[in-house]
Design a protein around this motif. Structure first.
Motif, PDB file in Angstrom:
ATOM      1  N   ARG A   1      99.492 -74.948  80.307  1.00 35.09           N
ATOM      2  CA  ARG A   1      98.862 -74.590  79.027  1.00 35.09           C
ATOM      3  C   ARG A   1      98.775 -73.063  78.910  1.00 35.09           C
TER       4      ARG A   1
ATOM      5  N   THR B   1     102.273 -71.600  78.232  1.00 27.71           N
ATOM      6  CA  THR B   1     102.715 -71.812  76.852  1.00 27.71           C
ATOM      7  C   THR B   1     102.048 -70.815  75.906  1.00 27.71           C
ATOM      8  N   LEU B   2     100.720 -70.688  76.024  1.00 30.00           N
ATOM      9  CA  LEU B   2      99.982 -69.766  75.156  1.00 30.00           C
ATOM     10  C   LEU B   2     100.420 -68.320  75.379  1.00 30.00           C
TER      11      LEU B   2
ATOM     12  N   GLY C   1     103.275 -67.238  76.541  1.00 26.77           N
ATOM     13  CA  GLY C   1     104.622 -67.040  76.025  1.00 26.77           C
ATOM     14  C   GLY C   1     104.643 -66.889  74.519  1.00 26.77           C
ATOM     15  N   GLU C   2     103.870 -67.745  73.813  1.00 25.40           N
ATOM     16  CA  GLU C   2     103.817 -67.658  72.358  1.00 25.40           C
ATOM     17  C   GLU C   2     103.234 -66.326  71.899  1.00 25.40           C
ATOM     18  N   ALA C   3     102.263 -65.828  72.656  1.00 25.95           N
ATOM     19  CA  ALA C   3     101.602 -64.569  72.291  1.00 25.95           C
ATOM     20  C   ALA C   3     102.319 -63.347  72.861  1.00 25.95           C
ATOM     21  N   GLU C   4     103.426 -63.571  73.624  1.00 25.63           N
ATOM     22  CA  GLU C   4     104.166 -62.489  74.286  1.00 25.63           C
ATOM     23  C   GLU C   4     103.241 -61.649  75.167  1.00 25.63           C
ATOM     24  N   HIS C   5     102.364 -62.343  75.874  1.00 25.68           N
ATOM     25  CA  HIS C   5     101.426 -61.700  76.796  1.00 25.68           C
ATOM     26  C   HIS C   5     102.109 -61.648  78.172  1.00 25.68           C
TER      27      HIS C   5
END
Length: 456
Positions: A133, A136-137, A139-143
């Motif tokens: 989880r 995924t988060l 990666g989506e936020a490019e963190h």
């Protein structure tokens, strides 16, 4: 600045001020930051008291973000103490609050640490779910930092579960992400510090010109005193800039970032052994750190290559003294002029076969001859990805073999007297002062727990 022990007195003073002002929100923030500093200095009992007090204050002022941060700090402390179950509950509650207020930064931090605690408790399926989880988060936020840390955590959990194929997969992704992050941060730091360096140089020149104009209107003695004072202040600012620039250059091919510090310190010890004036010794301690600043201009494909260079690659590598001297050129202070001299001459050889200018003997500046010995000794005795560290005695023998060909024999003798002193190890940590914090340590410190600042 990774100096929590030095920060504590200021935080304690700030706490007294906000209590006097009866500002409960800032009291909670400062208390939480005190908990962070005490946790980093191994004062675990005091840290736990601070985190729990901060949690109570955040609840009182209804700061949900503050609650989540305090819970993350408390959870990390409990995990270090071995109370995994309580740590998991704290991080899980932080996740729930972060989701409720839609605070992605806090949620990512809480998920990463919750997954690690679950793995420590042996709850591997739950740990994998939590970390996936987080991945995924992030990666989506490019963190990128959280992506790197999560791949590392997943690699450890899969290895613990016996799934070595997936463990290797995430370990490789972790290293890829870490290298990308490392290069990005290093390039950014280099650009920022180079810009600051140019600005400070321009300010220094403009300030000197302004003061010189004032000298025509005021008494000569007063103007000269003012020029001296302003120059000294600006040179102190330059010391900080060039030191940080040296560290930025060294981080390109040394993850510890300590090589430049050691070369500067050892060069000063050798200079003192040779009887150089103490003012020159002090300048050399700083200027020697910039000996390889020209590596900023060498591509990673060459600089980080683990094997031997091709003739073409070696010619590119031999350009770094010229690049370093160009970066440092035009400086008005003795510090910058000495640093430029060292950058250009530290790869020259006593027998004239060095580079870039092929100078020989005493035509090589004494500063370059000193740094050459200090640099080679530290390189030999340091472990690198492509070699093991040499034994102390082996490194000394190599210096002796190079005396008269690669090195100034007189400088080698002075170096040997330094390296064979019984208190050499203690000399490398004067007054108990450690070298600058490594990039890896700084990133680890920033990852947990976060320092909270009041909303603007």
């Amino acid at each position: 600045m990774s100096k929590p022990q030095s920060a504590l007195p200021y935080l304690e003073e700030a706490l007294q001020i906000v209590r006097t002002q009866q500002d409960r929100l800032r009291e909670a923030i400062v208390t939480c930051n005190i908990g962070t500093a005490r946790a980093q200095t191994q004062q675990e009992r005091e840290a736990e008291i601070a985190f729990r007090e901060a949690l109570t204050l955040f609840k009182e002022v209804q700061s949900r973000q503050g609650e989540a941060n305090a819970l993350n700090g408390l959870g990390g402390l409990l995990a270090r103490r071995g109370d995994g179950r309580a740590a998991a509950e704290a991080h899980a509650e932080a996740v729930r609050i972060a989701q409720e207020i839609e605070d992605l930064e806090v949620e990512l931090d809480a998920l990463l640490h919750l997954g690690q605690v679950q793995a420590d408790l042996g709850e591997l399926p739950a740990a994998l779910t939590t970390l996936q989880r987080a991945l995924t988060l992030a990666g989506e936020a490019e963190h990128k930092k959280t992506v790197s840390d999560t791949h590392r955590a997943l690699s450890q959990v899969y290895r613990q579960a016996g799934d070595f194929e997936r463990a290797l997969h995430h370990h490789e992704l972790y290293h890829d992400a870490e290298r990308a992050l490392f290069n990005e941060e290093s390039d950014k730091k280099t650009r920022e510090l180079s810009a600051r360096f140019d600005v400070e140089r321009a300010r220094h020149e403009a300030e000197v010109e302004r003061v010189q104009r004032e000298a025509a209107e005021t008494a000569r003695g007063q103007a000269e005193a003012l020029v001296s004072e302003r120059t000294r202040e600006l040179e102190q600012a330059q010391v900080e800039i060039v030191t940080r620039l040296a560290v930025a250059a060294e981080y390109r091919d040394d993850l510890t970032g300590e090589h430049t510090w050691r070369v500067g310190h050892v060069s000063a010890l050798i200079a003192r052994e040779l009887g150089l004036p103490e003012e020159d010794v002090s300048l050399l301690r700083i200027a020697a750190r910039l000996h390889d600043v020209g590596k900023i201009g060498i591509p990673d494909a060459i600089l980080l290559k683990p094997g031997r260079f091709t003739p073409e690659e070696f010619e590119r590598m031999k350009a770094h003294p010229f690049i370093g001297a160009h970066i440092l050129s035009g400086g008005q202070s003795r510090l910058l002029r000495m640093a430029e001299e060292i950058a250009l001459s530290h790869h020259e050889r006593w027998d004239g076969t060095g580079y870039p200018l092929g100078k020989r003997g005493r035509s090589i500046p004494i500063t370059g001859r000193i740094v050459a010995v200090a640099d080679v000794f530290d390189a030999l005795t340091s472990e690198r990805p492509y070699k093991k560290a040499w034994a102390h005695q082996e490194a000394l023998e190599e210096l002796r073999r190079g005396a008269g060909s690669q090195f100034d024999p007189e400088v080698v003798e002075a170096g040997l007297r330094v390296f064979t002193r019984r208190d050499f190890a203690a000399l490398m940590r004067p007054e108990g002062t450690p070298p600058p914090p490594t990039l890896r340590a700084v990133l680890a410190t920033e990852a947990w727990p976060p320092v909270i600042s009041p909303a603007p």
